[in-house]
Design a protein around this motif. Structure first.
Motif, short mmCIF file in Angstrom:
data_model
loop_
_atom_site.label_atom_id
_atom_site.label_comp_id
_atom_site.label_asym_id
_atom_site.label_seq_id
_atom_site.Cartn_x
_atom_site.Cartn_y
_atom_site.Cartn_z
N UNK A 11 15.74 28.26 -0.22
CA UNK A 11 14.97 27.43 -1.15
C UNK A 11 15.15 27.93 -2.57
N UNK A 12 15.07 29.24 -2.75
CA UNK A 12 15.18 29.83 -4.08
C UNK A 12 16.52 29.48 -4.74
N UNK A 13 17.58 29.45 -3.96
CA UNK A 13 18.91 29.15 -4.50
C UNK A 13 18.97 27.76 -5.10
N UNK A 63 7.29 33.29 -7.05
CA UNK A 63 6.84 33.42 -5.66
C UNK A 63 6.70 32.03 -5.03
N UNK A 64 6.92 31.98 -3.75
CA UNK A 64 6.90 30.76 -2.94
C UNK A 64 5.65 29.92 -3.18
N UNK A 90 9.17 28.04 18.31
CA UNK A 90 9.05 27.95 16.85
C UNK A 90 10.02 28.87 16.14
N UNK A 91 11.17 29.07 16.71
CA UNK A 91 12.18 29.91 16.07
C UNK A 91 12.83 29.19 14.91
N UNK A 92 13.90 29.77 14.39
CA UNK A 92 14.60 29.16 13.27
C UNK A 92 14.29 29.86 11.97
N UNK A 93 15.07 29.53 10.96
CA UNK A 93 14.88 30.17 9.66
C UNK A 93 13.69 29.57 8.93
N UNK A 94 13.12 30.36 8.11
CA UNK A 94 11.99 29.88 7.33
C UNK A 94 11.33 31.03 6.61
N UNK A 95 10.33 30.77 5.79
CA UNK A 95 9.66 31.83 5.04
C UNK A 95 9.08 32.90 5.96
#
Length: 635
Positions: A95-97, A109-110, A246-251
């Protein structure tokens, strides 16, 4: 009857003294003031001793250097569970990118306002760790009455600081928006304006139990990856516990986020210091359970100027809350802005930041160049989803036009019934529907569908002959029943999952940008049929939005083979249908495409012993099923 669980008992005792479980005595030497390293003054770990409960809230303060020279400045505050010291670039790099470079300061910050940007605009930014999170000692109970009371104290502390002008504004996304409604209703001293940006306002209906059905999958993901990972006393390198679904990438907590400076706690100690949302939401089913009842508040108590920002794509978490919050807040000065795009990035778009700044300048600085205080800004400003521009494409979505309105719902709405037929059609002609329903019959589908194995039926319109706009609230009115399967259990409930889909003239579904950038349909709605009771005497009941209390006293029986007339609240939507397009009404027994991570698949909440069977939509001479749509004629 209302369930009085161990979770409820724990909740009632949450304010007991917990200092005995803290690793060390409270440190008072953590407050550091840096006036040289950044373009702003940076104060880390300013401490606020709580009066409302046991514990301390620690916050980071970012303020213009002019505030050290006698200039008093307004304050923007966030209070939440993601770690005040967690850098955006490490918390969620993907997200930051993609973030607007103007908001990529060292302390970005998020989901919060960037201090590098806002201090340049003459604001102080205060970012607080919620009680029980990061460096804040105390009992962790997110979204609770207790944590709102602590937030109340943080707001008043900000108003009283020597560098503060005494005026405080709230600005943030998602959690940092949802918390704004509750604390604003408490009317803390100094609070001057709020901007809840995509944030639920109704804990039960918007977030936890859609139509009475537990939205467990997101709660599991959010709690385990984004909250517990930041709990006070948690070692940085301890493995994060995640649900298999609930896997996967995320904060999640980054390695650069510091551990609790006062020392770590054992897993057992931390478990005693928190109220677990995954457990509480499973064990408590009704709004009169202590767990949910304690979180209720009166939106009418909100009196500060309000800019509520909703997103058409937030059809499973925030959209309803922003629109209902706007409708029911007691503020004399309030506005509704509706956008599209993901939930993380539009908050930082240049054009959206200009709106934020214009609004906050007017009410926190007295610099009103747009006319907010003079009634010159339209009450409703919304984007129109017209055309197929794809999804998760910010540049393409710029093609969507905007339009202003003067009220919500739009006054010229033509509430139009589209009738279902046994032949799976959807028609605005009631005579056609009556003729097609002369004999009693059913359209059936199997119960307990899942996203991986969906069970549903679809009703489709003829191609629209002319451009047609649909904007507003939607209701699905149907007569339903359930019957047992051979050798199966006797069912005693029905879960209805309703989806509205847009099919282009070329015959393909048009998808829109969902919360996480995923493809979503127009909108969704839900209802557990045992909780079908509508309170028509409630002040918030409207013909286009059936009001349910969802209390333990509202439970009604669902008997095998009996017919039940129900009204399903479907979340608001917008689309401009082109000539040749079709609408699809999908009725399912579980999650279908477009739910993303917001699945309703808890095996206890949707037990086969209650729900297994065949679900039916029933037709007959005196039985009409319809979809109530808000058609908007051209101005």
């Amino acid at each position: 009857m209302s369930t009085y669980t161990s979770a409820s008992k724990s909740f009632l005792g949450q304010f007991r003294a917990i200092t005995s479980r803290m690793p060390t005595q409270l440190r008072t030497d953590l407050h550091v003031v840096d006036k040289e390293s950044f373009p702003y003054i940076y104060e880390q770990n300013a401490t606020i001793a709580l009066k409302s409960s046991d514990g301390h809230v620690r916050c980071n303060v970012f303020r213009p250097k002019t505030s050290d020279q006698g200039q008093r400045v307004p304050v923007l505050v966030t209070y939440g569970p993601y770690g005040k010291d967690a850098p955006y670039k490490d918390f969620y790099k993907k997200s930051y990118d993609e973030l607007n470079p103007e908001h990529k300061s060292e302390h970005a910050a998020w989901e919060t306002p960037d201090p590098g940007f806002w201090t340049k605009q003459g604001y102080a930014v205060v970012r607080a760790d919620e009680r029980g999170i990061g460096q804040s000692r105390g009992f962790l109970d997110t979204m609770s009455r207790g944590t709102s009371e602590a937030f109340f104290e943080v707001v008043e502390w900000c108003a009283e600081q020597p560098w503060s002008s005494g005026k405080v504004g709230l600005l943030g996304i998602s959690y940092y928006a949802g918390s704004q409604w509750r604390v604003a209703a408490r009317r803390p001293k100094g609070l001057a304006a709020i901007v809840p940006w995509e944030g639920m306002s109704d804990y039960y209906r918007d977030r936890c139990r859609h139509g009475g059905i537990l939205s467990n999958n997101f709660i599991d993901f959010w709690w385990n990856r984004q909250v517990v990972s930041n709990q006070y006393g948690r070692p940085r390198d301890e493995a994060i516990v995640t649900n298999a679904n609930t896997g996967g990438e995320g904060p999640k907590r980054p390695q650069t986020s510091p551990e609790t400076i006062e020392g770590n706690l054992s897993p057992e100690e931390r478990a005693k210091n928190r109220q677990d949302q995954t457990v509480d939401n499973r064990e408590n089913r009704f709004r009169d359970d202590e767990y949910y009842a304690s979180k209720e508040y009166d939106m009418g108590d909100i009196e500060v100027p309000l800019l509520s920002v909703a997103n058409w794509g937030g059809i499973l978490l925030h959209l309803r809350g922003n629109i209902e919050g706007f409708n029911h807040a007691g503020s004399q000065q309030k506005w509704l802005r509706i956008i599209t795009g993901r939930h993380d990035l539009p908050f930082y778009y240049k054009e959206e930041v200009e709106i934020q700044k214009s609004f906050l300048d007017a009410f926190l600085k007295g610099e009103d160049h747009a006319g907010w205080t003079q009634g010159k800004v339209p009450l409703v400003d919304m984007v129109l989803r017209k055309g197929d521009v794809g999804f998760n494409n910010a540049d393409a979505e710029k093609a969507y036009p905007r339009r202003i309105e003067h009220e919500w719902p739009i006054a010229r709405t033509q509430w139009t019934k589209w009738y279902l037929t046994p032949q799976k059609g959807l028609t605005p002609d009631v005579k056609v529907a009556e003729a097609a329903s002369q004999k009693r019959c059913k359209v059936s589908y199997e119960a307990l569908g899942t996203l991986q194995d969906p069970k549903f039926v679809q009703f489709v319109t003829e191609p629209f002959e002319k451009e047609t706009e649909i904007t507003g609230h939607v209701v699905f009115h149907a007569t339903v029943s359930v019957t047992a399967l051979p050798k199966g259990a006797t069912p005693s409930d029905i879960d209805l999952f309703v989806t509205l889909r847009h099919i282009s003239p070329e015959g393909k579904e048009v998808f829109y940008t969902g919360t996480a950038g995923d493809p979503v349909p127009l909108t969704k709605g839900w209802l557990r049929v045992s909780l079908r009771k509508v309170n028509t005497s409630h002040p918030k009941h409207r013909p286009y939005l059936p009001w349910r209390d969802y209390t333990s006293k509202d439970v009604q029986p669902v008997i095998n083979g009996e017919l039940y007339e129900v009204e399903v609240e479907v979340w608001p939507t917008n689309v401009v249908l082109e000539p040749g397009a079709k609408l699809v009404l999908e009725v399912a027994s579980g999650d279908t495409q477009g739910c993303g991570i917001f699945q309703h698949n808890d095996k206890t909440d949707r037990a086969p012993s209650k729900f297994e069977g065949m679900n039916h939509i029933c037709f007959g001479p005196s039985t009409l099923n319809y979809l109530l749509l808000p058609i908007i004629p051209p101005k």
